[in-house]
Design an enzyme around this catalytic site. Structure first.
Site, PDB file in Angstrom:
ATOM      1  CB  CYS A 299       3.458  -1.754  16.872  1.00  0.00           C
ATOM      2  SG  CYS A 299       5.407  -1.339  16.428  1.00  0.00           S
TER       3      CYS A 299
ATOM      4  CB  CYS B 231      -0.548   7.265  11.214  1.00  0.00           C
ATOM      5  SG  CYS B 231       1.099   6.382  11.852  1.00  0.00           S
TER       6      CYS B 231
ATOM      7  CD  GLU C 142      -2.914  -1.197   2.494  1.00  0.00           C
ATOM      8  OE1 GLU C 142      -3.492  -2.014   2.582  1.00  0.00           O
ATOM      9  OE2 GLU C 142      -3.011  -0.101   3.040  1.00  0.00           O
TER      10      GLU C 142
ATOM     11  CB  SER D  79       8.889   7.268  10.401  1.00  0.00           C
ATOM     12  OG  SER D  79       8.609   6.998  11.848  1.00  0.00           O
TER      13      SER D  79
HETATM   14  S1  SF4 Z   1       4.601  -0.738  10.415  1.00  0.00           S
HETATM   15 FE1  SF4 Z   1       5.548   0.295  12.104  1.00  0.00          FE
HETATM   16  S2  SF4 Z   1       3.999   0.633  13.552  1.00  0.00           S
HETATM   17 FE2  SF4 Z   1       3.592  -0.843  12.211  1.00  0.00          FE
HETATM   18  S3  SF4 Z   1       4.025  -2.829  13.205  1.00  0.00           S
HETATM   19 FE3  SF4 Z   1       5.756  -2.253  11.877  1.00  0.00          FE
HETATM   20  S4  SF4 Z   1       6.950  -0.878  13.004  1.00  0.00           S
HETATM   21 FE4  SF4 Z   1       5.371  -1.141  14.097  1.00  0.00          FE
END
Ligand code: SF4
Length: 351
Positions: free
Chosen positions: A120, A340, A82, A200
Site C-alpha cells: 500500500c 498505524c 514488530e 483489520s
Molecule cells: S500492512 Fe496493511 S497497509 Fe501495509 S501494505 Fe500490508 S495490507 Fe497494506
C-alpha cells in the site's frame, strides 16, 4: 518458545500436566521454568535444558511517557517482527474524540506476517517488502511477550484488547491467523474474550467470508482509506482485485450472520482523501447502520503528509451531519514509529 518441542517432552506425562503447564505459561506468564512451582523439579530441569521460554526482543519506549512501546522480536530463523503495546490507562488524553479515551486500556497490536506483499502506497511495512507468513505460535508469542512485561511491572495491569493490525494482511495468512485467534480465546490457554480481539483487512473478500462462518465472533475492521475505487486503487494496489461493491457485499453478509458492527478505518492523508467531497462520498457508502467510521490521523512515512487537525474535524462533522457514527482515533507512538502504517518503517535504523 518452542511449543512443538514442549509437546514432545510431555508426551509421556499424565494428562493433568498439560493443565498445569497451560496455566503456568498462558495465565501466570512464567518466563523461566523454575517459576513453574507446580511441576516436579526433574521436569522443570529437563524443560529448562531443552525448551527455552526466552522471547528475544528489543523494546523502544516513548520518551518520558507510558503511552506506547514497540518491541522488535527476533524469531528462530532470524526474521524480525514488530509488535506494539499501546497503554492508555491513567493517561491524560487529547481532546480528540475517541471511543477509547474514557476507559483506559492496554491494547496489543500484533503482526501476522513478516513484512507485507501488498505494498500500500502509504504504508511503511509494505514499502519494505515481504519475507514470510508467521505461524500461529509466532503470532501468540507477541501477546505472551507483552503479558509477561505487564506482569513483571507488578501493577496488576492486564491486556485488554488485541488487534491484528501490525505488519501484514491477516487474511493472506488465514489458517495461522485463525489458529492464533482460537488459541488466544481458548479458556484452557489464554482465555481472552473474542470481543476483545479485532482483525483489520484491506478488503480480501475470501477472508471476510471465511470469518463470517467462524463460530468465534471477533471484531472486524476494514482498512478503507478511500471513498471510491479509483482513489483506493492508487493507494492500495490489491484493491484492483477487490472492488468496493464486492467488499461491502461480503461485509453485509458478515453483519447479517454475526449482528456485529464493522469499523471502517480511514487514514486522513493531506490533499489525497481528506476533502469535503471525499467526506460526502464516504457518507454515501455508509449505508448500513452497523457501519462505523474511525478517522485515523496519518503518520508521515514518506511521500504523504497528515491531514490538519481542523480538516479532520471538518471531515468528521460532514459525516456526522450525514448520520454516520464517526470517531477519531488518537495517534499513538509516532516517536517510536509504532503508529498505524509505520511498523518496520525504521527497522534498518534500529538493528
Ligand atoms: S500492512 Fe496493511 S497497509 Fe501495509 S501494505 Fe500490508 S495490507 Fe497494506
Amino acid at each position: 518458545m518452542n511449543l512443538e518441542k514442549l509437546s514432545e517432552i510431555l508426551k509421556n506425562e499424565p494428562k493433568f500436566r498439560y493443565a498445569q503447564i497451560n496455566k503456568a505459561l498462558f495465565q501466570d506468564y512464567i518466563s523461566v521454568w523454575s517459576e513453574a512451582s507446580s511441576l516436579p523439579k526433574i521436569l522443570r530441569e529437563r524443560l529448562t535444558a531443552e525448551c527455552s521460554l526466552e522471547i528475544k526482543a528489543q523494546i523502544f519506549k516513548t520518551a518520558g511517557g507510558r503511552k506506547s512501546e514497540k518491541a522488535l522480536i527476533t524469531l528462530a530463523d532470524g526474521e524480525i517482527i514488530e509488535t506494539v503495546l499501546i497503554r492508555q490507562r491513567g493517561e491524560k488524553t487529547e481532546k480528540a474524540e475517541t471511543a477509547e479515551k474514557s476507559t483506559g486500556r492496554n491494547t496489543i497490536c500484533v503482526s501476522s506476517q513478516a513484512g507485507c506483499p501488498l505494498g500500500c502506497a502509504f504504508c511503511a511495512t509494505g514499502m519494505n517488502g515481504f519475507s514470510r507468513n508467521l505461524t500461529a505460535e509466532e503470532i501468540t508469542e507477541q501477546v505472551i511477550f507483552w503479558a509477561r512485561r505487564l506482569k513483571a511491572e507488578g501493577k496488576g495491569e492486564k491486556i485488554d484488547n488485541i488487534v491484528f493490525m501490525g505488519m501484514g494482511e491477516p487474511f493472506l495468512n488465514y489458517a495461522e491467523f485463525i489458529k492464533a485467534v482460537k488459541f488466544l480465546n481458548n479458556p484452557e490457554t489464554m482465555n481472552i474474550g473474542a470481543r476483545r480481539l479485532s482483525v483489520s483487512t484491506v478488503g480480501l473478500t475470501e477472508g471476510i467470508k471465511r470469518l463470517a462462518g467462524e463460530k468465534i465472533q471477533i471484531n472486524l475492521a476494514l482498512s478503507l482509506h478511500a471513498p471510491n475505487d479509483t482513489l483506493r486503487r492508487e493507494l492500495i494496489p490489491v484493491a484492483k482485485k477487490y472492488p468496493l461493491r464486492e467488499i461491502f457485499k461480503a461485509i453485509d453478509n458478515y453483519i447479517s450472520r454475526t449482528g456485529r458492527r464493522v469499523m471502517m478505518e480511514y487514514l486522513m492523508i493531506k490533499g489525497v482523501n481528506d476533502s469535503d467531497k471525499n467526506a460526502l462520498e464516504l457518507a454515501d457508502l455508509m449505508k448500513n447502520p452497523l457501519y462505523m467510521v474511525n478517522l485515523i490521523p496519518y503518520n508521515a512515512t514518506g511521500k504523504f503528509k497528515p491531514a490538519d487537525r481542523e480538516r479532520i474535524a471538518a471531515f468528521k462533522k460532514i459525516l456526522e451531519d450525514e448520520g454516520v457514527p464517526t470517531t477519531v482515533r488518537l495517534s499513538f507512538g509516532t516517536e517510536i514509529a509504532a503508529a498505524c502504517g509505520q511498523l518496520r518503517g525504521k527497522r534498518k535504523g534500529y538493528v
